[in-house]
Motif scaffolding. Structure first.
Motif, PDB file in Angstrom:
ATOM      1  N   ALA A 183       0.818  -1.215   0.000  1.00 27.27           N
ATOM      2  CA  ALA A 183       0.000   0.000   0.000  1.00 27.27           C
ATOM      3  C   ALA A 183       0.849   1.261   0.000  1.00 27.27           C
ATOM      4  O   ALA A 183       0.398   2.316  -0.431  1.00 27.27           O
ATOM      5  CB  ALA A 183      -0.911   0.000   1.227  1.00 27.27           C
ATOM      6  N   TYR A 238      -6.656  -0.802  -4.002  1.00 29.81           N
ATOM      7  CA  TYR A 238      -5.316  -0.808  -4.583  1.00 29.81           C
ATOM      8  C   TYR A 238      -4.908  -2.239  -4.887  1.00 29.81           C
ATOM      9  O   TYR A 238      -5.334  -3.183  -4.233  1.00 29.81           O
ATOM     10  CB  TYR A 238      -4.293  -0.116  -3.692  1.00 29.81           C
ATOM     11  CG  TYR A 238      -4.016  -0.791  -2.378  1.00 29.81           C
ATOM     12  CD1 TYR A 238      -4.840  -0.601  -1.283  1.00 29.81           C
ATOM     13  CD2 TYR A 238      -2.905  -1.619  -2.232  1.00 29.81           C
ATOM     14  CE1 TYR A 238      -4.573  -1.216  -0.077  1.00 29.81           C
ATOM     15  CE2 TYR A 238      -2.630  -2.242  -1.017  1.00 29.81           C
ATOM     16  CZ  TYR A 238      -3.473  -2.034   0.051  1.00 29.81           C
ATOM     17  OH  TYR A 238      -3.212  -2.649   1.247  1.00 29.81           O
TER      18      TYR A 238
ATOM     19  N   LEU B 184      -3.926   4.742   1.904  1.00 28.71           N
ATOM     20  CA  LEU B 184      -3.837   5.399   0.606  1.00 28.71           C
ATOM     21  C   LEU B 184      -3.874   6.925   0.654  1.00 28.71           C
ATOM     22  O   LEU B 184      -3.453   7.568  -0.299  1.00 28.71           O
ATOM     23  CB  LEU B 184      -4.954   4.889  -0.311  1.00 28.71           C
ATOM     24  CG  LEU B 184      -4.917   3.396  -0.613  1.00 28.71           C
ATOM     25  CD1 LEU B 184      -6.060   3.011  -1.548  1.00 28.71           C
ATOM     26  CD2 LEU B 184      -3.584   2.956  -1.212  1.00 28.71           C
TER      27      LEU B 184
END
Lengths: 311, 311
Positions: A183, A238, B184
């Protein structure tokens, strides 16, 4: 700046874009999955359903460790000697001349040509597109750690339609990870379900737009309001994974990636497969098509797929 | 550019930095946890051990939902009218004049002063530092989505020692999340265990360095080689959580954050607690100390902590 105006958009263009008045969110007019699933298909039924719903699919552990090593070794070899590559295919870091991107990857490396033709990637893609395929664009991406820059949100198809003349949404990208991605080191981020909305972007395409857009895309990106709405509706996922992981994503899935200040580099081999029946026409939103290393015209024949292992 | 040279570094400076010859990795000469754990301490034993080992600790669900709402409301109020704030405390976006950072947060907002003095944050900090505390610096951070920039790796203490004259590693930062943070949207990344190594950085401190370093720190950051080695040794973790989560981290823990192209903004209230016995002296690696809104001098008295709820 271009003094010519863009060509008149034909009435029947389902994916009109680069107009000057306003952004529009249009409905997708093409299937995401072109085949009907059947037993014996190269993907499981839940994989096909996931691709149709989310616009992307992660394939894990499809290569042997030795195959992944061979790809990484070949990648290092290519990056170590840019002199053997065509100059236009090479994007280097401004400060260090380190190789950041090599286009026409499958045309300049036997090993990566072999990868592009591998049944484990190309066969699922052929199934999803229900057609023969050819390579529309290919590249090796290498982003160093600490200084890796972001790629802003975009739909690839918007650019391919406007600047390359790709008529329909019938293309799939495959990203083969050559480094572990998590990530934090700027992985591919996607909005699942966004493939069903076409964002017709505002703004005329500047002449030779690709010369700057490869570094930072300005024309052909959605507005902040639209991105906020889309991420609210779809969320953001993601695609991370160990090296060797393959991410397939639809040509219209909204995606981007954050910068990377971690010291861990990020590298992948990237192939865009276009349906044989979907070959390029004149650009729908630009004066001149982009050069061949970004968008191949007149492919000779569909890919012949290969079984076996990469060495 | 400064024409003056930096002051001669005294022999006994354990944390010499900003020299011109070479980077050095020095051993930490101060404890990370200054107290002995005992039953009845304001943190559980495993929390204290975790802070000592990793240099940071995440506290979850210590506030009621209504308290978090009150903080967010106050944050929006402060950002909406910059005219009531001292001008030097305000950092705005170059293009839009949107408020990005408000320094001296506890001095300009009753609600955030109350937060700084809350036993749920300040009591654990007092325990870890085994001393009374005062606020060395405070700020409200607000990073918009889509365009939020990265903060490169650094140890706060290196700057506080060099530019503010903080003598020992006896200070702890508390970040109170005012938005949900995930992997993120550019969360705080930390190298667990890095607090035990002091990276003595190369390069003279430019005059008024803080005027540019608040936007992008150049002096006082480790080299690429050292960051690669440290991340290899320690790994990288990120501190995510729901709004209301509190992250305590040691003044020498190596940290940074990636940019944020997601449309989700990131906001937090940030308090640096310094031990009362560790008040500022002359800077150890700069000609002039930074202004008071970045590093308070001559605090009047230690914080008096408050129980109860924030309204």
């Amino acid at each position: 700046m271009s003094s010519a105006s863009i060509k008149p958009i034909e009435q029947e263009d389902d994916y009109v874009t680069r107009l000057t008045d306003a952004e529009r969110c249009l409905e997708r007019k093409d299937p995401v999955v072109w085949s009907e699933w059947r037993p014996g298909a190269p993907l499981a039924q839940d994989q096909v359903e996931k691709f149709e719903r989310d616009g992307f699919l992660v394939l894990e552990k499809i290569f042997l460790p030795g195959e992944i090593d061979a790809l990484i070794e070949e990648s290092a070899r290519l990056r170590s000697d840019g002199s053997k590559l065509t100059q236009e295919s090479l994007i280097t870091e401004p400060d260090t001349n380190d190789v950041r991107t090599i286009f026409d990857l499958d045309l300049q490396s036997e090993v990566f040509r072999r990868l592009a033709e591998d049944v484990r990637i190309a066969e699922p893609v052929r199934f999803l597109l229900d057609d023969e395929v050819y390579v529309h664009q290919s590249r090796l991406n290498y982003k160093p750690g600490l200084t890796g820059k972001e790629f802003y949100w975009h739909s690839d198809f918007e650019t391919w339609h406007a600047e390359d003349g790709m008529p329909r949404m019938r293309a799939i990208s495959a990203s083969v990870l050559l480094t572990d991605n998590d990530a934090l080191n700027g992985p591919l981020m996607l909005m699942p379900g966004s493939q069903n909305t076409y964002v017709s972007c505002v703004g005329e395409t500047p002449e030779d737009n690709h010369k700057s857009s490869l570094k930072r895309q300005k024309v052909g990106t959605p507005s902040a309001e639209t991105l906020a709405k889309m991420s609210e509706k779809h969320g953001i996922e993601y695609a991370a994974g160990k090296k060797g992981t393959v991410i397939l994503f639809d040509c219209n899935t909204m995606h981007g990636s954050n910068g990377n200040i971690t010291p861990f580099p990020r590298s992948n081999a990237f192939f865009v497969y276009n349906a044989w029946s979907n070959q390029l026409e004149a650009p729908f939103g630009a004066d001149e098509p982009r050069p061949n290393f970004l968008a191949r015209r007149d492919p000779k024949e569909p890919l012949t797929l290969l079984e076996g292992h990469i060495e």
